[in-house]
Design a protein around this motif. Structure first.
Motif, mmCIF file in Angstrom:
data_model
loop_
_atom_site.group_PDB
_atom_site.id
_atom_site.type_symbol
_atom_site.label_atom_id
_atom_site.label_comp_id
_atom_site.label_asym_id
_atom_site.label_seq_id
_atom_site.Cartn_x
_atom_site.Cartn_y
_atom_site.Cartn_z
ATOM 1 N N LEU A 193 0.717 -25.556 -6.250
ATOM 2 C CA LEU A 193 -0.288 -25.713 -7.270
ATOM 3 C C LEU A 193 0.329 -26.192 -8.514
ATOM 4 O O LEU A 193 -0.356 -27.310 -9.096
ATOM 5 C CB LEU A 193 -0.705 -24.016 -7.794
ATOM 6 C CG LEU A 193 -1.797 -24.332 -9.067
ATOM 7 C CD1 LEU A 193 -2.892 -24.766 -8.423
ATOM 8 C CD2 LEU A 193 -1.968 -22.750 -9.255
ATOM 9 N N ARG A 194 1.476 -26.046 -8.741
ATOM 10 C CA ARG A 194 2.352 -26.933 -9.792
ATOM 11 C C ARG A 194 2.158 -28.465 -9.518
ATOM 12 O O ARG A 194 1.896 -29.434 -10.498
ATOM 13 C CB ARG A 194 3.724 -26.719 -9.748
ATOM 14 C CG ARG A 194 4.099 -25.551 -10.902
ATOM 15 C CD ARG A 194 5.575 -25.418 -11.377
ATOM 16 N NE ARG A 194 5.476 -24.087 -11.875
ATOM 17 C CZ ARG A 194 6.526 -23.308 -11.583
ATOM 18 N NH1 ARG A 194 7.577 -23.451 -10.586
ATOM 19 N NH2 ARG A 194 6.439 -21.911 -12.097
ATOM 20 N N ARG A 195 2.400 -28.804 -8.269
ATOM 21 C CA ARG A 195 2.405 -30.224 -7.785
ATOM 22 C C ARG A 195 1.251 -30.736 -8.049
ATOM 23 O O ARG A 195 0.822 -31.876 -8.430
ATOM 24 C CB ARG A 195 2.679 -30.384 -6.252
ATOM 25 C CG ARG A 195 2.883 -31.709 -6.018
ATOM 26 C CD ARG A 195 3.552 -31.650 -4.415
ATOM 27 N NE ARG A 195 2.573 -31.354 -3.496
ATOM 28 C CZ ARG A 195 1.469 -31.697 -3.109
ATOM 29 N NH1 ARG A 195 1.130 -33.225 -3.548
ATOM 30 N NH2 ARG A 195 0.755 -31.153 -2.418
ATOM 31 N N ILE A 196 0.000 -30.071 -7.504
ATOM 32 C CA ILE A 196 -1.386 -30.585 -7.947
ATOM 33 C C ILE A 196 -1.686 -30.698 -9.295
ATOM 34 O O ILE A 196 -2.141 -31.549 -9.695
ATOM 35 C CB ILE A 196 -2.400 -29.481 -7.128
ATOM 36 C CG1 ILE A 196 -2.328 -29.270 -5.734
ATOM 37 C CG2 ILE A 196 -3.466 -29.703 -7.846
ATOM 38 C CD1 ILE A 196 -2.832 -28.257 -4.879
ATOM 39 N N ARG A 197 -1.182 -29.789 -9.971
ATOM 40 C CA ARG A 197 -1.507 -29.828 -11.498
ATOM 41 C C ARG A 197 -1.049 -31.229 -11.948
ATOM 42 O O ARG A 197 -1.509 -31.778 -12.758
ATOM 43 C CB ARG A 197 -0.890 -28.642 -12.140
ATOM 44 C CG ARG A 197 -1.367 -27.342 -11.973
ATOM 45 C CD ARG A 197 -1.891 -26.472 -13.222
ATOM 46 N NE ARG A 197 -2.428 -25.374 -12.909
ATOM 47 C CZ ARG A 197 -3.461 -24.750 -12.406
ATOM 48 N NH1 ARG A 197 -4.419 -25.648 -12.194
ATOM 49 N NH2 ARG A 197 -3.782 -23.631 -12.156
ATOM 50 N N ARG A 198 0.223 -31.259 -11.630
ATOM 51 C CA ARG A 198 0.885 -32.736 -12.109
ATOM 52 C C ARG A 198 0.265 -33.849 -11.646
ATOM 53 O O ARG A 198 0.010 -34.689 -12.119
ATOM 54 C CB ARG A 198 2.392 -32.471 -11.783
ATOM 55 C CG ARG A 198 3.502 -33.322 -12.455
ATOM 56 C CD ARG A 198 4.860 -33.140 -12.190
ATOM 57 N NE ARG A 198 5.082 -33.142 -10.817
ATOM 58 C CZ ARG A 198 5.579 -32.021 -9.811
ATOM 59 N NH1 ARG A 198 5.791 -31.198 -10.554
ATOM 60 N NH2 ARG A 198 5.425 -32.300 -8.696
ATOM 61 N N GLU A 199 0.225 -33.932 -10.274
ATOM 62 C CA GLU A 199 -0.141 -35.181 -9.437
ATOM 63 C C GLU A 199 -1.208 -35.521 -9.407
ATOM 64 O O GLU A 199 -1.835 -36.760 -9.409
ATOM 65 C CB GLU A 199 0.623 -35.266 -8.258
ATOM 66 C CG GLU A 199 2.140 -35.154 -8.345
ATOM 67 C CD GLU A 199 2.721 -35.204 -6.901
ATOM 68 O OE1 GLU A 199 2.100 -35.179 -5.792
ATOM 69 O OE2 GLU A 199 3.981 -34.904 -6.723
ATOM 70 N N PHE A 200 -2.302 -34.630 -9.306
ATOM 71 C CA PHE A 200 -3.778 -34.622 -9.424
ATOM 72 C C PHE A 200 -4.673 -34.411 -10.583
ATOM 73 O O PHE A 200 -5.219 -35.340 -11.025
ATOM 74 C CB PHE A 200 -4.311 -33.993 -8.240
ATOM 75 C CG PHE A 200 -5.754 -34.194 -7.906
ATOM 76 C CD1 PHE A 200 -6.238 -35.266 -7.410
ATOM 77 C CD2 PHE A 200 -6.700 -32.889 -8.081
ATOM 78 C CE1 PHE A 200 -7.410 -35.428 -6.821
ATOM 79 C CE2 PHE A 200 -7.914 -33.156 -7.801
ATOM 80 C CZ PHE A 200 -8.577 -34.427 -7.327
ATOM 81 N N GLN A 201 -4.144 -33.687 -11.208
ATOM 82 C CA GLN A 201 -4.890 -33.001 -12.445
ATOM 83 C C GLN A 201 -4.435 -33.953 -13.556
ATOM 84 O O GLN A 201 -5.176 -34.134 -14.630
ATOM 85 C CB GLN A 201 -4.898 -31.556 -12.707
ATOM 86 C CG GLN A 201 -5.516 -30.886 -11.751
ATOM 87 C CD GLN A 201 -5.528 -29.191 -12.237
ATOM 88 O OE1 GLN A 201 -5.330 -28.611 -11.337
ATOM 89 N NE2 GLN A 201 -6.049 -29.112 -13.188
ATOM 90 N N GLY A 202 -3.186 -34.344 -13.598
ATOM 91 C CA GLY A 202 -2.648 -35.146 -14.704
ATOM 92 C C GLY A 202 -2.098 -34.169 -15.760
ATOM 93 O O GLY A 202 -2.132 -34.503 -16.724
ATOM 94 N N ARG A 203 -1.640 -33.060 -15.519
ATOM 95 C CA ARG A 203 -1.110 -32.204 -16.446
ATOM 96 C C ARG A 203 0.409 -32.291 -16.739
ATOM 97 O O ARG A 203 1.118 -32.859 -15.597
ATOM 98 C CB ARG A 203 -1.354 -30.709 -15.893
ATOM 99 C CG ARG A 203 -2.864 -30.446 -15.818
ATOM 100 C CD ARG A 203 -3.119 -28.653 -15.897
ATOM 101 N NE ARG A 203 -2.920 -28.336 -17.195
ATOM 102 C CZ ARG A 203 -3.907 -28.390 -17.993
ATOM 103 N NH1 ARG A 203 -5.056 -28.639 -17.729
ATOM 104 N NH2 ARG A 203 -3.691 -27.781 -19.469
ATOM 105 N N PRO A 204 1.083 -31.981 -17.488
ATOM 106 C CA PRO A 204 0.506 -31.421 -18.733
ATOM 107 C C PRO A 204 -0.396 -32.178 -19.673
ATOM 108 O O PRO A 204 -0.109 -33.370 -19.581
ATOM 109 C CB PRO A 204 1.525 -30.803 -19.500
ATOM 110 C CG PRO A 204 2.894 -31.668 -19.056
ATOM 111 C CD PRO A 204 2.425 -31.888 -17.805
ATOM 112 N N THR A 205 -1.602 -31.678 -20.343
ATOM 113 C CA THR A 205 -2.424 -32.593 -21.042
ATOM 114 C C THR A 205 -1.634 -32.370 -22.368
ATOM 115 O O THR A 205 -1.133 -31.310 -22.863
ATOM 116 C CB THR A 205 -3.867 -31.717 -21.176
ATOM 117 O OG1 THR A 205 -3.555 -30.381 -21.473
ATOM 118 C CG2 THR A 205 -4.514 -31.674 -19.877
#
Ligand SMILES: *Cc1c(COP(=O)(O)O)cnc(C)c1O
Length: 413
Positions: A59-71
């Motif tokens: 989930l961390r990887r998805i947040r970083r690489e797909f969602q563009g997090r952290p905002t």
């Protein structure tokens, strides 16, 4: 209920909700017997799978690489100066999260859970279509089927989001019962889930519905507050004096608030006052509602004289739900979060101000939080307030310009 201060919230996440999904008297799981096994299955899967290091890392990887997090957290210096107080306004930029709002935070979490559970389909309801687009995005990412239930009236009103969902590969299922809007869409999605839960999971749009959804959606959204707390402290050397967020069902607000509950920070949930106090003119469920049940949980609910869910209204379609997440009902009763209201008119003034003075077009939902931050800054003169900018306003511009022009009535500098 006994009033609590921030010091009482150190062990909050361990204790709330309890194992049956209660926050004090609110929450729970009020369902027909046939649906209980489906919700049990999700609860058990969530409690085990989501604690695993593998799940957390993915989930961390998805947040970083797909969602563009952290905002980012952004300091609205020009807006603060124009408001003319020394109190500084900051925003947490969930509008920069992929798909333009915070909703993807829990949809990606639920999609990943579905994958670990071996499910092949995501089922959801949508009103204005924002949740539908987020869940369709998650389904495309994970290579799953996706059925989004949507009232026929909403389908006609929200053509661009219907097109987005279809482009992303989702099936938009029209619901023509009753008023043909969000409430009927939720009922239809529950029914579909009853028949399909062996292969599908249901993904509700906010911190609502039967246990475990209020807890699960809150936990996935808490990334907002976890990031914001760290970023704000890094920028300024201290915590904000206050934080605020708009409350529709209550997910962007719960996500921001939870990591701050045990810190010395004043917390404000901003409910939509719409056109005014009368039933049918607002969607301020905590301010004007009474305790009741809808969609499988107990909380504050806007009700007519017979105790049925009353029609809710806000200029922001993402805020016009007649109930509110049960955790907010609890945080209200124990006095940890104060719930305030902002009218359509105040929200729209804040909308134009953020456009003109900061170069950010906010969602009308998010403009409610910005409007409260402006009010707070005027009243407090010093200190700081951090508002959740839950989404971007591209979806709103045609409506805004057709109805209110370029904001001529607000005397922008
Ligand atoms: C859906 C939505 C909201 C309201 O939902 P919550 O669950 O209360 O967060 C707020 N802002 C935006 C941009 C939304 O899309």
């Amino acid at each position: 209920m006994e009033k609590k201060t921030y010091r009482d919230f150190d062990t909050y996440l361990k204790e709330f909700p309890d194992e049956n999904g209660y926050f004090g008297r609110y929450g729970g799981r009020f369902l027909p017997d046939e649906l209980i096994p489906a919700f049990e299955e999700i609860t058990n899967a969530y409690e085990t799978i989501c604690q695993s290091a593998q799940f957390i890392n993915e989930l961390r990887r998805i947040r970083r690489e797909f969602q563009g997090r952290p905002t980012p957290v952004y300091h609205c210096e020009r807006l603060s100066n124009i408001v003319g107080s020394h109190c500084q306004i900051y925003v947490k930029r969930e509008d920069l999260n992929h798909t333009g709002a915070h909703k993807l935070n829990h949809c990606m979490g639920e999609g990943l859970l579905a994958k670990y559970m071996g499910k092949k389909k995501l089922i959801a309801e949508t009103g204005a279509g924002q949740h539908g687009v987020a869940i369709a995005t998650a389904a495309a990412y994970f290579g799953m089927e996706c059925d989004v239930y949507m009232g026929v009236v909403d389908i006609a009103k929200q053509a661009p989001n219907v097109t987005r969902m279809k482009l992303l590969g989702a099936r938009v299922v029209p619901v023509s019962d009753g008023a043909g809007t969000l409430k009927e869409a939720v009922d239809a999605a529950f029914n579909a889930y009853l028949n399909e839960y062996h292969d599908a999971i249901y993904c509700i749009g906010s911190v609502l519905g039967p246990h475990p959804f209020p807890k699960m959606v809150r936990d996935f959204q808490a990334v907002i507050g976890i990031e914001a707390k760290e970023q704000f402290t890094e920028m300024t050397g201290h915590l904000p004096d206050a934080i605020c967020a708009s409350v529709g069902g209550g997910s962007n607000s719960a996500g921001l608030f939870i990591p701050f509950l045990s810190s010395p920070v004043d917390i404000y949930g901003v409910e939509p006052l719409g056109r005014g106090e009368k039933i049918g003119d607002n969607a301020a469920s905590i301010t004007y509602g009474k305790v009741g049940r809808l969609h499988g949980f107990e909380s504050y609910l806007l009700q007519d004289e017979d105790g049925n869910a009353a029609p809710a209204y806000s200029i922001a379609s993402g805020l016009d739900y007649p109930g509110v997440g049960p955790e907010h009902a609890y945080l209200h009763d124990v006095g940890r979060v104060q719930y305030v209201t902002v009218s359509d008119d105040e929200a729209m003034e804040a909308f134009y101000m953020l456009c003109r003075y900061e170069g950010i077009i906010p969602a009308i939902e998010s403009s409610h939080a910005v409007a409260y931050a402006i009010r707070y800054a005027k009243e407090h003169k010093t200190g700081s307030i951090l508002a959740s900018l839950s989404g971007r306003g591209d979806k709103d511009i045609d409506y805004v310009v057709d109805n209110l022009g370029l904001g001529e009535k607000y005397n922008l500098k």
